[in-house]
Motif scaffolding. Structure first.
Motif, short mmCIF file in Angstrom:
data_model
loop_
_atom_site.label_atom_id
_atom_site.label_comp_id
_atom_site.label_asym_id
_atom_site.label_seq_id
_atom_site.Cartn_x
_atom_site.Cartn_y
_atom_site.Cartn_z
N ASP A 78 -28.91 25.89 42.78
CA ASP A 78 -28.14 26.52 43.76
C ASP A 78 -28.99 27.52 44.47
O ASP A 78 -29.02 27.71 45.74
N ARG B 79 -23.78 36.12 45.31
CA ARG B 79 -22.54 35.34 45.15
C ARG B 79 -22.99 34.10 44.14
O ARG B 79 -22.12 33.51 43.47
N ILE B 80 -24.27 33.59 44.19
CA ILE B 80 -24.51 32.46 43.54
C ILE B 80 -24.56 33.13 42.07
O ILE B 80 -24.14 32.49 41.12
N TYR B 81 -24.98 34.36 41.94
CA TYR B 81 -25.00 34.83 40.35
C TYR B 81 -23.66 34.78 39.96
O TYR B 81 -23.44 34.31 38.71
N ARG B 82 -22.58 35.27 40.67
CA ARG B 82 -21.25 35.31 40.33
C ARG B 82 -20.81 33.74 39.90
O ARG B 82 -19.90 33.74 39.05
N HIS B 83 -21.21 32.84 40.76
CA HIS B 83 -20.65 31.64 40.59
C HIS B 83 -21.23 30.84 39.27
O HIS B 83 -20.70 29.93 38.82
N ASN B 84 -22.43 31.48 38.99
CA ASN B 84 -23.01 31.01 37.64
C ASN B 84 -23.00 31.85 36.71
O ASN B 84 -23.91 31.94 35.66
N GLN C 92 -19.67 38.39 31.89
CA GLN C 92 -18.73 37.43 32.23
C GLN C 92 -17.26 37.94 31.72
O GLN C 92 -16.23 37.81 32.55
N LYS D 24 -28.80 24.75 36.65
CA LYS D 24 -27.70 24.39 37.85
C LYS D 24 -28.08 25.80 38.89
O LYS D 24 -28.06 25.52 39.92
#
Ligand SMILES: [Zn+2]
Ligand SMILES: [Zn+2]
Length: 407
Positions: free
Chosen positions: A61, A232-237, A246, A57
């Motif tokens: 992204d 932001r993509i790092y944070r969402h994943n 985490q 995923k």
């Protein structure tokens, strides 16, 4: 497996794929989002491919952002357009680590968010594809998973020479912090070219950590180019990050993604950044091929108080490589800009070094064929020699461009 673009020097290079091959594809596997692996995939769909594209995923992204940016920068020179990217995204099949699907299984590669080592069963054989791997745990990611059984292995060789040896993360971090301190103390600014994905995020976390603990003076950190979006993509994943990261995200007052030190430029000409008394600037692109980094070099390059710190691999023929090899001026747009700032390198790498690659290879059992790819020719050959001694009964191949081999 993977179809990227080679971005180095002036000319881009594309994979030597024939249309008849593209039409025959029944599955595509993407190891990770970097353009040297993903940048050509939409072209396959333009050529009539309709196969599922298997990836994690985060990779899905990240390519959404990267491919859109690639088209925007290359305009008419891009071999495909947005609708081909949409087609690719529509055919995307998402995988979790260590959860097999139709003979494909992916494992953490440690290289960037969502990067995978892929195990593929086909025609009664098991093929292991390393993709890009990092054998060291970083601030954000766990180290590559080792211990496989396969008939054939395809392995990267970016740092395949026995002389390629990375310092420890701790030493690299100390060296970087010292460089930054010295620059700030003499009234200079620090410019760090980064790739959109990879070292940039790691270095950001390192800086944030040192400032939080008081080991580095409070300084605004500017994020310019795609690096903010990617953050932001790092944070969402977060599920693909280390457990301790985490936890920090969940205990919200300690969220490392929301540091008060992070800033985004507010003006088109970046005058707000340039006017700062002190600043650390992270900007794309990593090898100085384009992006906002060039703007900063134009303004900050002539002043010897400033420092340029490379943090990643500089491909042959790029501006980055020129500077590292001692060039003291750069052609930027129509101006020849003197580079008097200090030019140096912090030795961070998202890739395993020689030792790391051989250790990974040693952990694979049953190999009859080993293919060495993704490296300058001399490095691939060096690694091939070393792996031949480890896997004595395996055939070692350093395939030439366009070479076909039947297993
Ligand atoms: Zn990569
Ligand atoms: Zn790569």
């Amino acid at each position: 497996m993977d179809a990227g673009v080679k971005i180095s020097g002036d000319e881009e290079e594309f994979p030597l794929l024939e249309t008849r091959h593209i039409a025959e594809l029944d599955r595509i596997v993407l190891s990770h989002a970097h353009l040297d692996h993903s940048g050509y995939l939409p072209y396959l769909y333009k050529q009539g491919c309709d196969a599922p594209a298997i990836m994690t995923k985060p990779t899905r992204d990240l390519i959404q952002v990267l491919l859109a940016d690639y088209i925007r920068i290359n305009q008419a020179a891009s071999p495909y357009d947005e609708k081909d990217v949409v087609h690719l995204l529509k055919k995307t099949q998402m995988m979790e680590y260590e959860n097999p699907l139709d003979g494909v299984q992916m494992y953490n590669a440690g290289h960037i968010l969502g990067a995978a080592v892929t195990e593929l069963e086909t025609g009664g054989k098991k093929i292991l594809y390393s993709g890009d791997i990092n054998d060291r745990e970083t601030r954000l990611l766990n180290a590559v998973k080792t211990g496989y059984t396969a008939d054939a292995m395809i392995i990267e060789s970016t740092y395949g020479d026995p002389l390629d040896r990375h310092p420890s993360l701790k030493d690299a971090a100390n060296q970087l912090i010292q460089l930054i301190q010295a620059t700030l103390e003499r009234g200079g600014k620090v410019v760090i070219p980064t790739f959109a994905i990879g070292r940039g995020q790691e270095i950001l976390f390192l800086l944030e950590n040192y400032m939080r603990s008081g080991l580095l003076q409070d300084t605004p950190i500017y994020l310019d180019g795609m690096i903010g979006k990617v953050l932001r993509i790092y944070r969402h994943n977060a599920l693909f990050l280390k457990k301790e990261v985490q936890h920090r995200i969940l205990s919200s007052e300690d969220d490392p993604f929301k540091s008060s030190h992070y800033r985004v430029p507010q003006t088109k000409d970046r005058s707000d950044v340039l006017q700062q008394e002190k600043a650390i600037i992270l900007a794309t692109s990593g090898m100085l091929n384009g992006g906002p980094i060039l703007h900063y070099l134009k303004h900050l390059g002539p002043d010897e108080r400033n420092t340029l710190i490379f943090t990643g691999y500089q491909g042959a023929g790029t501006r980055g490589r020129q500077l590292l090899e001692g060039a003291r001026e750069l052609q930027l747009d129509d101006a020849l800009v003197p580079i008097n700032m200090q030019v140096t390198e912090a030795k961070f790498s998202g890739h395993a070094d020689f030792q790391g690659l051989t250790t990974f290879a040693k952990s694979v059992r049953g190999l009859k064929d080993i293919f060495i790819v993704h490296g300058e020719k001399a490095k691939s050959e060096s690694l091939g020699n070393a792996l031949g001694k480890i896997h004595k009964s395996a055939r070692i191949h350093v395939p030439a461009l366009g070479e076909e081999i039947r297993l």
